[in-house]
Motif scaffolding. Structure first.
Motif, PDB file in Angstrom:
ATOM      1  N   LYS A  32      -2.617   5.347  -3.499  1.00  0.00           N
ATOM      2  CA  LYS A  32      -1.941   5.800  -4.711  1.00  0.00           C
ATOM      3  C   LYS A  32      -2.559   5.152  -5.950  1.00  0.00           C
ATOM      4  O   LYS A  32      -2.780   5.817  -6.964  1.00  0.00           O
ATOM      5  CB  LYS A  32      -0.454   5.457  -4.619  1.00  0.00           C
ATOM      6  CG  LYS A  32       0.375   5.979  -5.750  1.00  0.00           C
ATOM      7  CD  LYS A  32       1.851   5.670  -5.531  1.00  0.00           C
ATOM      8  CE  LYS A  32       2.667   6.125  -6.706  1.00  0.00           C
ATOM      9  NZ  LYS A  32       4.084   5.786  -6.551  1.00  0.00           N
ATOM     10  N   ALA A  33      -2.840   3.853  -5.877  1.00  0.00           N
ATOM     11  CA  ALA A  33      -3.424   3.147  -7.015  1.00  0.00           C
ATOM     12  C   ALA A  33      -4.819   3.681  -7.336  1.00  0.00           C
ATOM     13  O   ALA A  33      -5.168   3.861  -8.515  1.00  0.00           O
ATOM     14  CB  ALA A  33      -3.488   1.655  -6.723  1.00  0.00           C
TER      15      ALA A  33
ATOM     16  N   ARG B 259      -5.583  -3.829   7.661  1.00  0.00           N
ATOM     17  CA  ARG B 259      -4.372  -4.652   7.574  1.00  0.00           C
ATOM     18  C   ARG B 259      -3.178  -3.921   8.186  1.00  0.00           C
ATOM     19  O   ARG B 259      -2.407  -4.504   8.950  1.00  0.00           O
ATOM     20  CB  ARG B 259      -4.070  -5.010   6.121  1.00  0.00           C
ATOM     21  CG  ARG B 259      -2.835  -5.880   5.984  1.00  0.00           C
ATOM     22  CD  ARG B 259      -2.592  -6.264   4.528  1.00  0.00           C
ATOM     23  NE  ARG B 259      -1.526  -7.233   4.443  1.00  0.00           N
ATOM     24  CZ  ARG B 259      -0.230  -6.930   4.422  1.00  0.00           C
ATOM     25  NH1 ARG B 259       0.153  -5.671   4.482  1.00  0.00           N
ATOM     26  NH2 ARG B 259       0.692  -7.872   4.342  1.00  0.00           N
ATOM     27  N   ASP B 260      -3.018  -2.642   7.869  1.00  0.00           N
ATOM     28  CA  ASP B 260      -1.913  -1.860   8.437  1.00  0.00           C
ATOM     29  C   ASP B 260      -2.013  -1.800   9.965  1.00  0.00           C
ATOM     30  O   ASP B 260      -1.005  -1.930  10.658  1.00  0.00           O
ATOM     31  CB  ASP B 260      -1.894  -0.450   7.866  1.00  0.00           C
ATOM     32  CG  ASP B 260      -1.293  -0.383   6.475  1.00  0.00           C
ATOM     33  OD1 ASP B 260      -0.793  -1.423   5.989  1.00  0.00           O
ATOM     34  OD2 ASP B 260      -1.317   0.709   5.866  1.00  0.00           O
TER      35      ASP B 260
ATOM     36  N   ARG C 229     -14.000   0.277   0.070  1.00  0.00           N
ATOM     37  CA  ARG C 229     -13.790  -1.005   0.764  1.00  0.00           C
ATOM     38  C   ARG C 229     -12.324  -1.414   0.692  1.00  0.00           C
ATOM     39  O   ARG C 229     -11.765  -1.944   1.655  1.00  0.00           O
ATOM     40  CB  ARG C 229     -14.686  -2.095   0.180  1.00  0.00           C
ATOM     41  CG  ARG C 229     -16.127  -1.968   0.648  1.00  0.00           C
ATOM     42  CD  ARG C 229     -16.943  -3.116   0.181  1.00  0.00           C
ATOM     43  NE  ARG C 229     -17.081  -2.979  -1.276  1.00  0.00           N
ATOM     44  CZ  ARG C 229     -17.759  -3.801  -2.052  1.00  0.00           C
ATOM     45  NH1 ARG C 229     -18.345  -4.856  -1.562  1.00  0.00           N
ATOM     46  NH2 ARG C 229     -17.853  -3.582  -3.353  1.00  0.00           N
ATOM     47  N   ARG C 230     -11.706  -1.157  -0.456  1.00  0.00           N
ATOM     48  CA  ARG C 230     -10.275  -1.474  -0.631  1.00  0.00           C
ATOM     49  C   ARG C 230      -9.425  -0.643   0.337  1.00  0.00           C
ATOM     50  O   ARG C 230      -8.496  -1.161   0.972  1.00  0.00           O
ATOM     51  CB  ARG C 230      -9.893  -1.196  -2.077  1.00  0.00           C
ATOM     52  CG  ARG C 230      -8.496  -1.547  -2.454  1.00  0.00           C
ATOM     53  CD  ARG C 230      -8.318  -1.305  -3.931  1.00  0.00           C
ATOM     54  NE  ARG C 230      -6.934  -1.454  -4.328  1.00  0.00           N
ATOM     55  CZ  ARG C 230      -6.485  -1.101  -5.508  1.00  0.00           C
ATOM     56  NH1 ARG C 230      -7.293  -0.591  -6.419  1.00  0.00           N
ATOM     57  NH2 ARG C 230      -5.219  -1.253  -5.802  1.00  0.00           N
TER      58      ARG C 230
ATOM     59  N   LYS D 171       2.733  -0.308   4.677  1.00  0.00           N
ATOM     60  CA  LYS D 171       2.496   0.664   3.614  1.00  0.00           C
ATOM     61  C   LYS D 171       1.343   0.267   2.707  1.00  0.00           C
ATOM     62  O   LYS D 171       1.194   0.803   1.624  1.00  0.00           O
ATOM     63  CB  LYS D 171       3.766   0.802   2.786  1.00  0.00           C
ATOM     64  CG  LYS D 171       4.900   1.396   3.561  1.00  0.00           C
ATOM     65  CD  LYS D 171       6.090   1.610   2.678  1.00  0.00           C
ATOM     66  CE  LYS D 171       7.088   2.369   3.356  1.00  0.00           C
ATOM     67  NZ  LYS D 171       8.184   2.294   3.850  1.00  0.00           N
ATOM     68  N   THR D 172       0.526  -0.676   3.134  1.00  0.00           N
ATOM     69  CA  THR D 172      -0.569  -1.136   2.296  1.00  0.00           C
ATOM     70  C   THR D 172      -1.532  -0.003   1.978  1.00  0.00           C
ATOM     71  O   THR D 172      -1.976   0.146   0.836  1.00  0.00           O
ATOM     72  CB  THR D 172      -1.329  -2.279   3.000  1.00  0.00           C
ATOM     73  OG1 THR D 172      -0.394  -3.249   3.425  1.00  0.00           O
ATOM     74  CG2 THR D 172      -2.322  -2.928   2.073  1.00  0.00           C
TER      75      THR D 172
END
Length: 179
Positions: free
Chosen positions: A10-11, A39-40, A31-32, A3-4
């Motif tokens: 959301k952030a 990663r997911d 980039r984030r 869920k990364t």
């Protein structure tokens, strides 16, 4: 399911006050998001590889769970366990021999035939050297095996043994040690 990406999205949406469609390609936020997506994907790939690696043990346990259910969840005698082990180890024999007969003479074996042969050899070697399974002579283990629903984490609660073809039984640990 990782869920990364959802958390990062959301952030960023909260920080930007809503829509995140208009991000610059090289911005920190894009980039984030990319890093979270990578990663997911990596976690999902690792999870799939783990499921694939654990599947043969899960099918083995399901086979012996069915054997204990046929015996009304009562502990089995060592001779009955050895018969079930032999049945499990020889389950691919018929399919392998059929594939071998169907192949034209002089042709190399198919990939499926090679895979079956290797699987059969590994099972026969394990049967001879010590077959890894839950302790079906223990009443508590058979009761717990009946309650098993396919969850990997539940298997640590069972008592495990290695039974050799000579009839000798030795305690083992979970998960099995691969050589």
């Amino acid at each position: 399911m990782p869920k990364t990406l959802e958390k990062a999205r959301k952030a960023i949406a909260k920080k930007r006050g809503g829509a995140i469609e208009a991000l610059h390609a090289k911005s920190r936020d894009s980039r984030r998001l990319h890093k979270a997506q990578v990663r997911d994907d990596r976690l999902e790939k690792m999870s799939e590889a783990r499921r694939k690696r654990d599947q043969p043990l899960i099918t083995r346990i399901a086979f012996f769970q069915e054997a204990t259910r046929e015996n009304e969840n009562k502990p089995l005698e060592l001779s009955a366990i050895q018969k079930k082990i032999a049945e499990f180890c020889h389950q691919h024999d018929e399919e392998y021999h059929e594939m071998k007969r169907a192949r034209r003479q002089g042709r190399p074996p198919s990939a499926r035939e090679d895979l079956l042969r290797m699987k059969m050899e590994a099972l026969h070697k394990e049967e001879r050297d010590g077959f890894y399974l839950p302790d079906l002579t223990n009443e508590k283990t058979t009761e717990m095996l009946d309650r098993w629903d396919g969850n990997w984490a539940f298997l640590t609660n069972l008592t495990w043994v290695k039974i050799q073809s000579s009839g000798r039984s030795a305690p083992a640990s979970f998960p099995p040690q691969t050589n």
